[in-house]
Design a protein around this motif. Sequence first.
Motif, PDB file in Angstrom:
ATOM      1  N   ASN A 146       0.575  -4.111  -5.288  1.00 47.40           N
ATOM      2  CA  ASN A 146       0.322  -2.787  -4.738  1.00 47.40           C
ATOM      3  C   ASN A 146      -1.006  -2.171  -5.158  1.00 47.40           C
ATOM      4  OD1 ASN A 146       1.579  -0.225  -3.428  1.00 47.40           O
ATOM      5  ND2 ASN A 146       0.744   0.492  -5.380  1.00 47.40           N
ATOM      6  N   VAL A 147      -1.655  -1.528  -4.177  1.00 50.36           N
ATOM      7  CA  VAL A 147      -2.805  -0.655  -4.429  1.00 50.36           C
ATOM      8  C   VAL A 147      -2.475   0.728  -3.886  1.00 50.36           C
ATOM      9  CG1 VAL A 147      -4.479  -2.536  -4.323  1.00 50.36           C
ATOM     10  CG2 VAL A 147      -3.945  -1.241  -2.252  1.00 50.36           C
ATOM     11  N   GLY A 148      -3.111   1.755  -4.449  1.00 51.25           N
ATOM     12  CA  GLY A 148      -2.922   3.120  -3.990  1.00 51.25           C
ATOM     13  C   GLY A 148      -4.258   3.735  -3.613  1.00 51.25           C
ATOM     14  N   PRO A 149      -4.617   3.769  -2.333  1.00 51.35           N
ATOM     15  CA  PRO A 149      -5.907   4.352  -1.930  1.00 51.35           C
ATOM     16  C   PRO A 149      -5.990   5.844  -2.270  1.00 51.35           C
ATOM     17  CG  PRO A 149      -4.979   2.997  -0.168  1.00 51.35           C
ATOM     18  CD  PRO A 149      -3.915   3.159  -1.201  1.00 51.35           C
ATOM     19  N   LYS A 159      -2.020 -12.874   2.316  1.00 52.29           N
ATOM     20  CA  LYS A 159      -1.715 -13.332   3.662  1.00 52.29           C
ATOM     21  C   LYS A 159      -0.930 -12.316   4.483  1.00 52.29           C
ATOM     22  CE  LYS A 159      -3.590 -17.414   3.145  1.00 52.29           C
ATOM     23  NZ  LYS A 159      -4.801 -17.797   3.888  1.00 52.29           N
ATOM     24  N   TYR A 160      -0.523 -11.205   3.863  1.00 56.96           N
ATOM     25  CA  TYR A 160       0.170 -10.169   4.628  1.00 56.96           C
ATOM     26  C   TYR A 160       0.024  -8.838   3.919  1.00 56.96           C
ATOM     27  CZ  TYR A 160       4.263 -10.803   1.439  1.00 56.96           C
ATOM     28  OH  TYR A 160       5.103 -10.908   0.354  1.00 56.96           O
ATOM     29  N   MET A 161       0.407  -7.769   4.625  1.00 58.67           N
ATOM     30  CA  MET A 161       0.236  -6.415   4.131  1.00 58.67           C
ATOM     31  C   MET A 161       1.472  -5.594   4.512  1.00 58.67           C
ATOM     32  SD  MET A 161      -2.954  -3.913   5.104  1.00 58.67           S
ATOM     33  CE  MET A 161      -4.187  -4.912   4.260  1.00 58.67           C
ATOM     34  N   VAL A 162       1.914  -4.729   3.593  1.00 57.55           N
ATOM     35  CA  VAL A 162       3.044  -3.841   3.863  1.00 57.55           C
ATOM     36  C   VAL A 162       2.605  -2.421   3.519  1.00 57.55           C
ATOM     37  CG1 VAL A 162       5.427  -3.246   3.298  1.00 57.55           C
ATOM     38  CG2 VAL A 162       4.732  -5.658   3.356  1.00 57.55           C
ATOM     39  N   LEU A 163       2.692  -1.523   4.492  1.00 55.14           N
ATOM     40  CA  LEU A 163       2.238  -0.141   4.349  1.00 55.14           C
ATOM     41  C   LEU A 163       3.428   0.814   4.302  1.00 55.14           C
ATOM     42  CD1 LEU A 163      -0.062   2.073   4.519  1.00 55.14           C
ATOM     43  CD2 LEU A 163       0.310   1.995   7.005  1.00 55.14           C
ATOM     44  N   THR A 164       3.364   1.809   3.410  1.00 53.46           N
ATOM     45  CA  THR A 164       4.402   2.846   3.368  1.00 53.46           C
ATOM     46  C   THR A 164       4.232   3.780   4.561  1.00 53.46           C
ATOM     47  OG1 THR A 164       2.992   4.183   1.919  1.00 53.46           O
ATOM     48  CG2 THR A 164       4.689   2.841   0.861  1.00 53.46           C
ATOM     49  N   THR A 165       4.859   3.435   5.665  1.00 58.86           N
ATOM     50  CA  THR A 165       4.755   4.269   6.858  1.00 58.86           C
ATOM     51  C   THR A 165       5.473   5.603   6.669  1.00 58.86           C
ATOM     52  OG1 THR A 165       6.726   3.275   7.863  1.00 58.86           O
ATOM     53  CG2 THR A 165       4.587   2.249   8.336  1.00 58.86           C
ATOM     54  N   LYS A 166       6.569   5.600   5.911  1.00 62.61           N
ATOM     55  CA  LYS A 166       7.270   6.824   5.525  1.00 62.61           C
ATOM     56  C   LYS A 166       7.913   6.609   4.169  1.00 62.61           C
ATOM     57  CE  LYS A 166      11.445   8.131   7.058  1.00 62.61           C
ATOM     58  NZ  LYS A 166      12.344   8.605   5.975  1.00 62.61           N
ATOM     59  N   HIS A 167       7.545   7.435   3.188  1.00 59.44           N
ATOM     60  CA  HIS A 167       8.151   7.333   1.861  1.00 59.44           C
ATOM     61  C   HIS A 167       9.264   8.379   1.751  1.00 59.44           C
ATOM     62  CE1 HIS A 167       8.249   6.727  -2.565  1.00 59.44           C
ATOM     63  NE2 HIS A 167       7.798   5.525  -2.233  1.00 59.44           N
ATOM     64  N   HIS A 168       9.783   8.560   0.526  1.00 61.79           N
ATOM     65  CA  HIS A 168      10.921   9.475   0.337  1.00 61.79           C
ATOM     66  C   HIS A 168      10.566  10.913   0.689  1.00 61.79           C
ATOM     67  CE1 HIS A 168      11.848   5.897  -1.741  1.00 61.79           C
ATOM     68  NE2 HIS A 168      11.543   6.267  -2.958  1.00 61.79           N
ATOM     69  N   ILE A 170       0.850  -1.195   0.000  1.00 62.98           N
ATOM     70  CA  ILE A 170       0.000   0.000   0.000  1.00 62.98           C
ATOM     71  C   ILE A 170       0.880   1.237   0.000  1.00 62.98           C
ATOM     72  CG2 ILE A 170      -1.814   1.279   1.195  1.00 62.98           C
ATOM     73  CD1 ILE A 170      -2.623  -1.359   2.546  1.00 62.98           C
ATOM     74  N   HIS A 171       0.795   2.032  -1.074  1.00 61.67           N
ATOM     75  CA  HIS A 171       1.464   3.323  -1.149  1.00 61.67           C
ATOM     76  C   HIS A 171       0.411   4.406  -0.944  1.00 61.67           C
ATOM     77  CE1 HIS A 171       4.875   1.128  -2.676  1.00 61.67           C
ATOM     78  NE2 HIS A 171       5.587   2.241  -2.823  1.00 61.67           N
ATOM     79  N   TRP A 172       0.585   5.178   0.138  1.00 58.28           N
ATOM     80  CA  TRP A 172      -0.466   6.127   0.497  1.00 58.28           C
ATOM     81  C   TRP A 172       0.091   7.256   1.338  1.00 58.28           C
ATOM     82  CZ3 TRP A 172      -4.296   6.261   4.959  1.00 58.28           C
ATOM     83  CH2 TRP A 172      -5.429   7.020   4.639  1.00 58.28           C
ATOM     84  N   GLY A 173      -0.529   8.400   1.247  1.00 53.48           N
ATOM     85  CA  GLY A 173      -0.162   9.558   2.049  1.00 53.48           C
ATOM     86  C   GLY A 173      -0.847  10.794   1.505  1.00 53.48           C
ATOM     87  N   PRO A 174      -0.484  11.992   1.992  1.00 61.52           N
ATOM     88  CA  PRO A 174      -1.097  13.226   1.512  1.00 61.52           C
ATOM     89  C   PRO A 174      -0.979  13.436   0.013  1.00 61.52           C
ATOM     90  CG  PRO A 174       0.113  13.643   3.536  1.00 61.52           C
ATOM     91  CD  PRO A 174       0.433  12.233   3.124  1.00 61.52           C
TER      92      PRO A 174
END
Length: 558
Positions: A300-303, A99-108, A47-51
Motif C-alpha cells: 500500500n501507498v497513500g497519495p 502487476k495489478y492495482m487496487v484502489l479504495t473506491t469507497k472506504h468506511h 492505494i488508500h486515498w480520499g479527502p
Amino acid sequence: MEGFKRHLIACSALLLLASAWSDQPVRSKAPQEAVEAWKDLRFGMFIHWGPVALTGHEIGWSRGSQTPIEEYDNLYKRFNPKNFDADEWVRVAKAAGMKYMVLTTKHHDGFCLWPSEYTDYDIGETPFKRDVVGELAEACRKGGIGFGTYYSVCDWWHPLYPKGGRAGSEDKPAGDMDKYIEYLQNQTAELIKNYGPLTTMWFDVPRDVKARHNEPTLEMMRKLQPNLVVNNRAYYDENVADYETPEQNLGIFNNKRPWETCMTIARQWAWKPNDPVKSLEQCLHGLIFSIGGDGNFLFNVGPNALGEIEPEQVARLKEMGEWISNYADGIHATRGGPFKPSGWGASTHKGKAIYLFIARWPANGIHTLPMTGKILKAENLSGKEATLKQTANGYELSVPAEDRDPIATVVKLTVDAPAGSIEPMDMGSVTGSLTFRKPSTASSVRWNQHDFQGPHQAFDDNPGSHWVPSGKQEEWLAVDLEKPQTVDRIKILQYAAYLKELSLQYEQDGEWKTIFSADEVTGDLEKPFSPVTAQKFRLLLKDGHTHLSEFQLYRNVP
C-alpha cells in the motif's frame, strides 16, 4: 442528499433480481482458472486515498477521533488533487514490478472516488470533479496491469447503514441494513459495469452483514462478470470467498487456500506527513515471504492531497523493481514451495525450476535441503558460485559470502520432475532458538485469524510474521519445549509495540513463576538471566499492544 433519493428509485430492478436469486444460496466461487490467473500476478499496489489526505490522518478511522465528524464529512468540499496523474501512478507501479492495482473506491467514511448515480457524496461534488476511478482503470489497461476496486461494506456516513459515529460505535436512528444493501448492490454493479472487467472486488469490514444480505450481491456480481475474483471480507463465510486477506502480517504456507497479504509501505494506510518508509529489505522480504508461502503481496501507498505518491515511497518502489528485475522468473507466475518459508528465507517454483530466496544463513554457512528427489543443477543467480552436495539427509547448499545478495541470495535449482509434484517441506532453524516450531498457545488472536496471526507465528525464526493478540488488558503467549531444558537468555522481536509491563515466566508444579519483569517495553528486547530449567515458558503482557514477531529462548552457559 438528492443522490440518496435517486438510488431508492433506481435500485428497484436490482432489488427484484436479487430477490429472485435469494432462494438459491450462493456457494459458487470464481472459476479456478480466474483464481490461478490472479495468483500469477503475485505483486500488486494497494492505494488508500480520499479527502482525508487533507488532514494527514487515517482514512475512515480518524472520523470522529482526530477529526470531528462534521469537519471530516465536509473535507470533500476542499478536495482538489490537481496533480493527480493516473498514468504516473501506473508507471510507479510498473517500475516496482507490480502487476495489478487496487484502489479504495469507497472506504468506511462513505466517500466515493467515482461519480456514482446513487449518492452525491462523491468525487463529482468536489472542486476536482474528475472521475478518479475511471481514469485509473483506463491507465491500468493502457499500461497492461490489472485494476481492482476496494469497496467498504460498512459506511459510517450513509444514513441507512445502521452504525455511525466514531468507528461505527453509535446506532443511527434511520439505519436499515436491508435498504443499505440495496445501495451497496447498486454501487458494486456500477463499478463492474462502468470500470470492469475488474481484477478483483476487495471488500472490507462486513460488520453486521449476514449471508442473506450479501449472497445475492455476490451472485449479482458474478453474473455481471463471471471471472470476478472476490476476497473474504464481503461477509464472514469462506465458502463464497476466493482468497483470504491477512493484514499487516505475513501468511503461513498454504497452497490449498489462496491468500494475499496487504501491508503498508510506511505506518499508515492513508497519507501521513513524514511517515517513515520501510527499509528495502523489509519491503522485499514482505514480497518474498508472501510468494514463498504461495500468497500474493498487495503493498500500500497513500497519495497526498495533491494526488502525488510521496517521493520517498516512489524511490523505494523503484529500488524494489530494480531488485525484482534480476529475479523476475522466480517471482511472477510462480507458486510457493516446496521449501516452506521461515527464518532461512522462502522458495518458489515453476515447471522443473525451484527458486530459493535465502535471506539468512546458519553459522556454518550451509543450508540443508531435506529432499529426496534428484537435483540436476544449482545456479547462483546472485553471484558466481553455489556448491551442492548430496548427503544422507538431502542436499547441503553453500554460497561464498562474496557471492551472496544482502537482501536474499537467489539460487535456482533444476530438478528432474515438475517441482509442483514435490511435497512441501520444512527447513531447519537459522537462529538456534530452543523455541523454534515448538507447540504454542496464546490468550487470544486478533479477529480469530489463527492461520495468519496465531501464536505459531512467533516461533518460526521469521521477523516478518507476527502473533497479534486481540488487545485485552492482559495477554499471554506460551511455548512448550516438549522436555525440560535449561535457558538463560531471551530475545523478543516486536513491531508497533507498547507494553506497560512484560514478564517472562516458567511453569513449576502447575504454577507460573516470574523470572523477570520489564516496564514500558516499546520494541525489541534481549536479556540474559540466571539459568532456569523448565519445559513450559510464557510471556505475560499487560496494558498495551504488540505484533510480536519472535519469542526466542537460548542456553548460553553449558
